[in-house]
Design a protein around this motif. Structure first.
Motif, PDB file in Angstrom:
ATOM      1  N   ASP A  33      -3.204  -0.962   0.699  1.00  0.00           N
ATOM      2  CA  ASP A  33      -2.500  -2.229   0.485  1.00  0.00           C
ATOM      3  C   ASP A  33      -1.514  -2.385   1.642  1.00  0.00           C
ATOM      4  O   ASP A  33      -0.442  -1.783   1.643  1.00  0.00           O
ATOM      5  N   TRP A  34      -1.879  -3.183   2.618  1.00  0.00           N
ATOM      6  CA  TRP A  34      -1.110  -3.237   3.861  1.00  0.00           C
ATOM      7  C   TRP A  34       0.283  -3.811   3.666  1.00  0.00           C
ATOM      8  O   TRP A  34       1.188  -3.553   4.470  1.00  0.00           O
ATOM      9  N   ASP A  35       0.492  -4.578   2.599  1.00  0.00           N
ATOM     10  CA  ASP A  35       1.836  -5.115   2.333  1.00  0.00           C
ATOM     11  C   ASP A  35       2.814  -4.019   1.931  1.00  0.00           C
ATOM     12  O   ASP A  35       4.025  -4.182   2.032  1.00  0.00           O
ATOM     13  N   LYS A  36       2.278  -2.886   1.453  1.00  0.00           N
ATOM     14  CA  LYS A  36       3.145  -1.786   1.031  1.00  0.00           C
ATOM     15  C   LYS A  36       3.424  -0.795   2.155  1.00  0.00           C
ATOM     16  O   LYS A  36       4.317   0.042   2.038  1.00  0.00           O
ATOM     17  N   MET A  37       2.643  -0.857   3.219  1.00  0.00           N
ATOM     18  CA  MET A  37       2.828   0.092   4.318  1.00  0.00           C
ATOM     19  C   MET A  37       4.187  -0.145   4.968  1.00  0.00           C
ATOM     20  O   MET A  37       4.551  -1.278   5.265  1.00  0.00           O
ATOM     21  N   PRO A  38       4.962   0.942   5.176  1.00  0.00           N
ATOM     22  CA  PRO A  38       6.362   0.781   5.610  1.00  0.00           C
ATOM     23  C   PRO A  38       6.542   0.226   7.018  1.00  0.00           C
ATOM     24  O   PRO A  38       7.428  -0.594   7.245  1.00  0.00           O
ATOM     25  N   TYR A 127       0.947   5.961  -3.655  1.00  0.00           N
ATOM     26  CA  TYR A 127       1.497   5.585  -2.353  1.00  0.00           C
ATOM     27  C   TYR A 127       1.163   4.127  -2.050  1.00  0.00           C
ATOM     28  O   TYR A 127       1.513   3.260  -2.813  1.00  0.00           O
ATOM     29  N   CYS A 128       0.436   3.866  -0.966  1.00  0.00           N
ATOM     30  CA  CYS A 128       0.162   2.484  -0.556  1.00  0.00           C
ATOM     31  C   CYS A 128      -1.293   2.104  -0.807  1.00  0.00           C
ATOM     32  O   CYS A 128      -1.848   1.243  -0.108  1.00  0.00           O
ATOM     33  N   ASN A 130      -4.521   0.312  -2.488  1.00  0.00           N
ATOM     34  CA  ASN A 130      -4.797  -0.910  -3.226  1.00  0.00           C
ATOM     35  C   ASN A 130      -5.603  -0.569  -4.476  1.00  0.00           C
ATOM     36  O   ASN A 130      -5.846   0.609  -4.772  1.00  0.00           O
ATOM     37  N   HIS A 166      -5.930   7.262   2.544  1.00  0.00           N
ATOM     38  CA  HIS A 166      -5.385   6.289   3.503  1.00  0.00           C
ATOM     39  C   HIS A 166      -6.072   6.402   4.859  1.00  0.00           C
ATOM     40  O   HIS A 166      -6.067   5.446   5.640  1.00  0.00           O
TER      41      HIS A 166
END
Length: 452
Positions: A33-38, A127-128, A130, A166
């Protein structure tokens, strides 16, 4: 000495050529989920021969976060490093995974299959990932349970699978890589604890290392917590549950390169940082275990990931072999206590009951601190009073007679001025006579003296 989970150090020969092949990693990221990647990926040139560098240089690059510069590089590094791990001859691979998935699931959904029993009560950080990634995570764990029936307890496994997903092109590649870590058979090495016995032994080992390398933090926790071991039993959760993704993935970088020993280093660095951030007054009456979890979850407010790793690798830790011996000693003590490889989880506590403890020399809280200094494998067993001057008098010969035949022992002395000191003796007092005449000294490196 104490004992710990063995540590895998991956050695690559200089003849190996691991050129970056971007085509093999094109699918990496489908589970994210790229929106969650810091942080967005940095743009930089990656030399094609980076993975053929000498092991020492690779280790340095991993510690400095070089893999973080490119998803493609990190994915390739992970796959190549894991493929170099020596593992059991019959280790399930990607083809086996595809076969088992079709047999297990068919047209059924993942939700119709329960997770393996070895994950009962364990958390599952995503984690991130989806929704597709979370589904893949559960499928892989179910297949692991099907193909590795000897795993009875492994709370860290979901986090490791999630992190690998990931940087995997598909489920099958992730499964093959995690299977190789599970099936590692190099001498004195292990990546993943796979039984309650192994997990508890690693927790006891962390307690021993914390006592030696983080004495200030250890004493603070011992003085404010009813059960120090209960606090340290969460040490792996700090790394692979509480740490934010951009910290956890950097831990994973060095873990794959250098093995489990680095996990002890980083957890000790977190403990040291925690001590710098709190006082005993602030901890009075609080749940120290919960407070530590909250601290690690908000670690970015206290220290950067680069500084954390720098401090971790600045600790002069035991050698890999010494940590392994410590782990084995703790395993043996647990087995003597009745903990085995195949049984389910048991709850147990260190053996001094502070509610009923009574002494004219130290208070219950002081005894709790002293008891926390003792190597974990010894503190599992209830203490037996061997000699007391108020009942047995002050004859040194009688003292020797009463204490010989027992090991280890704790000696507590209160002076006429009211000062309290003592010693932990890992060897039998009769050792002083082994050389014929009275020895000048005896014991092991675990002996220590203390004041209260």
């Amino acid at each position: 000495m104490f004992g710990s989970s063995p540590v895998t150090v991956v050695i690559t020969s200089e003849a190996d050529t691991w050129d970056i092949d971007a085509s093999s990693c094109l699918g990496c990221g489908q589970f994210v989920d790229w929106d969650k990647m810091p942080d967005p990926e940095q743009q930089m040139h990656i030399p094609g021969d980076i993975l053929s560098r000498p092991p020492k240089e690779l280790k340095k690059l991993g510690r400095e976060g070089y893999w973080a510069a490119s998803r493609t590089l990190r994915a390739q590094v992970y796959h190549q490093l894991i493929q170099q791990v020596a593992c059991r001859l019959v280790t399930p691979d990607a083809l086996v995974y595809r076969d088992v998935v079709s047999r297990l699931f068919g047209k059924l959904s993942v939700s119709s299959h329960p997770l393996p029993e070895f994950l009962e009560g364990c958390s599952m950080p995503t984690y991130c990932l989806n929704l597709e990634g979370v589904t893949a995570l559960k499928k892989i764990l179910i297949c692991i349970g099907n193909l590795f029936p000897d795993i009875t307890y492994s709370p860290v496994l979901p986090s490791l699978v999630a992190l690998l997903l990931h940087y995997s092109e598909d489920e099958a590649q992730c499964f093959e890589n995690i299977s190789r870590l599970i099936a590692s058979n190099a001498p004195h090495t292990s990546y993943i604890d796979q039984s309650f016995l192994a997990h508890q032994a690693s927790c006891m080992t962390f307690g021993d290392l914390a006592n030696k390398h983080c004495p200030a933090a250890h004493k603070l926790i011992a003085s404010t917590s009813e059960n120090v071991f209960d606090v340290y039993s969460e040490w792996l959760s700090w790394l692979f549950h509480d740490l934010p993704f951009n910290y956890a993935i950097r831990v994973f970088d060095v873990y794959l390169l250098e093995g489990q020993k680095v996990l002890y280093r980083i957890a000790l660095a977190l403990l040291k940082q925690y001590r710098l951030s709190v006082t005993s007054a602030e901890l009075e009456g609080t749940d120290v275990k919960a407070d530590l979890h909250a601290f690690v979850q908000n670690i970015a407010e206290h220290v950067t990931v680069d500084k954390l790793l720098e401090r971790a690798f600045g600790i002069r830790l035991f050698s890999r072999k010494e940590i392994w011996l410590l782990q084995m000693a703790n395993r043996k003590a647990l087995m003597e206590r009745g903990i085995t490889m195949v049984q389910g989880r048991q709850s147990f506590h260190l053996a001094v009951d502070m509610q009923t403890f009574n002494s004219s020399i130290v208070t219950a809280q002081e005894m709790r601190i002293i008891w926390s200094w003792i190597p974990e494998r010894f503190s599992l067993f209830p203490p037996l009073l061997l000699f007391c001057t108020s009942e047995d008098g002050c004859s040194l010969q009688r003292f020797y007679t009463r204490c010989e035949g027992y090991e280890p022992t704790v000696l507590l002395i209160k002076t006429t001025e009211g000062e309290v000191c003592g010693a932990f003796l890992s060897s039998d007092w009769s050792e002083r006579k082994k050389s014929g005449a009275t020895s000048g000294f005896f014991g092991t490196g675990e002996c220590f003296v203390f004041t209260v």
